[in-house]
Design an enzyme around this catalytic site. Structure first.
Site, short mmCIF file in Angstrom:
data_model
loop_
_atom_site.label_atom_id
_atom_site.label_comp_id
_atom_site.label_asym_id
_atom_site.label_seq_id
_atom_site.Cartn_x
_atom_site.Cartn_y
_atom_site.Cartn_z
N LYS A 158 -5.27 -11.43 -2.90
CA LYS A 158 -4.20 -11.10 -1.96
C LYS A 158 -4.19 -12.11 -0.81
O LYS A 158 -5.10 -12.92 -0.69
CB LYS A 158 -4.35 -9.66 -1.46
CG LYS A 158 -4.57 -8.65 -2.60
CD LYS A 158 -3.39 -8.58 -3.59
CE LYS A 158 -3.78 -8.06 -4.96
NZ LYS A 158 -3.83 -6.65 -5.15
C1 LIG Z 1 -4.22 -5.51 -6.17
C2 LIG Z 1 -3.31 -4.37 -6.36
C3 LIG Z 1 -3.76 -3.03 -6.25
C4 LIG Z 1 -5.20 -2.68 -6.09
O1 LIG Z 1 -5.76 -3.15 -4.92
P1 LIG Z 1 -7.35 -3.01 -4.72
O2 LIG Z 1 -7.56 -3.36 -3.27
O3 LIG Z 1 -7.99 -3.99 -5.66
O4 LIG Z 1 -7.73 -1.61 -5.02
C5 LIG Z 1 -2.82 -2.02 -6.35
N1 LIG Z 1 -1.52 -2.28 -6.56
C6 LIG Z 1 -1.05 -3.54 -6.69
C7 LIG Z 1 0.41 -3.78 -6.91
C8 LIG Z 1 -1.94 -4.63 -6.62
O5 LIG Z 1 -1.48 -5.87 -6.78
#
Ligand SMILES: *Cc1c(COP(=O)(O)O)cnc(C)c1O
Length: 384
Positions: A182
């Site tokens: 992210k």
């Molecule tokens: C990365 C992601 C998640 C999960 O996030 P985490 O912090 O790894 O639990 C959930 N939804 C979407 C759309 C994502 O891209």
């Protein structure tokens, strides 16, 4: 040739120095760094309340728990998203009802949402996939018309705005991720945002085993009371220290991502077989978590044939040290959900195409122009 990764977090001395603090003073969980990270994050997105948790998955889970979602309930979830968006509904004992996505935006198809709503629907989860804000004007109007709360999966949404407002602030809660893929990262980590002070207090309690403040005004030597069953979804101060350092460079990170996304837009414009991310309305801002194109040579329509050719292209790029990735998966193609709900993946054509034909290109703020040129050159040479 050095490898060009799909993503690379921007970490340097700032994070190295920041983690030394909690290690030196010994306050390593739910302490002053967590508070500081929450404050910085809240100010950046313009949220009255931000509550740090261990991941976006646990943030989404708490959002559904706070809404009282349970067995017998249905929650509408986009068919194209990371599996966690659906898993949290299962974690509540409820049923995810999958809604197809628009293959130009990869976000939920607003016109298809209505058809997913039944008398058992209790909430909508809206995803801002790859950092592209969903059409919150239309979605909130639809949700309001049905009296349904909206939870925003803004895992990829850091820096994304719709109609001038940061995503995560339209629904009852926004849920953000700090996974290394992210825009900003704490290793693992997540954040809940809300405009509702009482809900913020409930989240703080739920992330900490359901603890509430002592009601009798007793001293610090007394343990808190517990009014409901909660979870241990806390963030550590070591992670939050990294988060504070990342917030210090958030504008730089987002600017770098936007710069290289715009450079792809410009330099890939001549490739007719590659559909670049669609334009946004002028008052919306893309977070650029990921630059995801669609493999679409003119004339060929068969998704399976195109899928094989896309994979061959991605393998050729990999052979030149250039990492690409399928954008994300269609949850409606994953065995666990196909089996449990007897789904036909092809009845979600937008998500099907997103799974089989999407291609994310390398994107990170510290990318060099030479690296960027290599990606553009390889695509131009190796494409159909
Ligand atoms: C990365 C992601 C998640 C999960 O996030 P985490 O912090 O790894 O639990 C959930 N939804 C979407 C759309 C994502 O891209």
């Amino acid at each position: 040739m050095p490898k060009i990764p799909i993503a690379r977090p921007l970490l340097d001395e700032a994070e190295l120095n920041a983690v030394a603090e909690p290690l030196a003073d010994g306050w390593v969980v739910q302490g002053p760094r967590v508070r500081a990270f929450e404050d910085r994050f809240a100010a950046f997105v313009g949220a009255p309340h931000a509550i740090a948790v261990s991941s976006c998955t646990t943030a989404l889970h708490l959002a559904l728990v706070a809404l009282g979602i349970g067995p017998g309930d249905e929650v509408v979830v986009p068919a194209l998203t990371w599996v966690a968006t659906a898993n949290v509904v299962e974690m509540c004992g409820a049923r995810p009802v999958f809604c197809d996505v628009n293959s130009a935006t990869w976000n939920v198809d607003v016109d298809a949402v209505e058809g997913c709503i039944t008398p058992r629907t209790r909430a909508l989860i809206v995803v801002h996939l790859f950092g592209r804000p969903a059409d919150m004007t239309a979605l909130m109007a639809l949700a309001d018309a049905h009296g349904l709360p909206v939870v925003e999966d803004a895992a990829c949404g850091f820096g994304a705005r719709w109609a001038g407002r940061h995503v995560g602030l339209f629904g009852v809660s926004g849920c953000f991720s700090f996974h290394p893929r992210k825009a900003i990262t704490t290793g693992e980590g997540g954040m809940l945002t809300t405009t509702d002070g009482a809900l913020a207090d409930r989240y703080r309690s739920l992330r900490d085993h359901g603890a509430s403040r002592p009601r009798d005004g007793g001293g610090p030597f007394l343990l808190p009371t517990f009014d409901e069953v909660g979870y241990n979804y806390r963030l550590t101060d070591i992670q939050a220290a990294i988060g504070v350092a990342q917030m210090g460079k958030a504008d730089t990170i987002l600017a770098g991502r936007r710069r290289f996304a715009a450079r792809y837009d410009e330099r890939l414009a001549g490739l007719t077989w590659l559909l670049r991310p669609a334009d946004l309305p002028s008052d919306a801002v893309h977070g650029q978590q990921s630059y995801v194109c669609r493999y679409a040579p003119p004339g060929e329509l068969d998704v399976d044939a195109l899928h094989a050719r896309r994979n061959a292209l991605m393998a050729a790029l990999e052979g030149e040290g250039i990492q690409t990735r399928q954008g994300t998966h269609a949850v409606t193609l994953l065995d666990v959900y196909v089996r449990k709900y007897a789904l036909d993946p092809r009845s979600f054509p937008g998500a099907w195409a997103g799974d089989r034909l999407s291609m994310a290109l390398p994107l990170y703020p510290q990318m060099t122009e030479a690296e960027h040129d290599r990606v553009v050159d390889a695509l131009t040479r190796l494409g159909p």
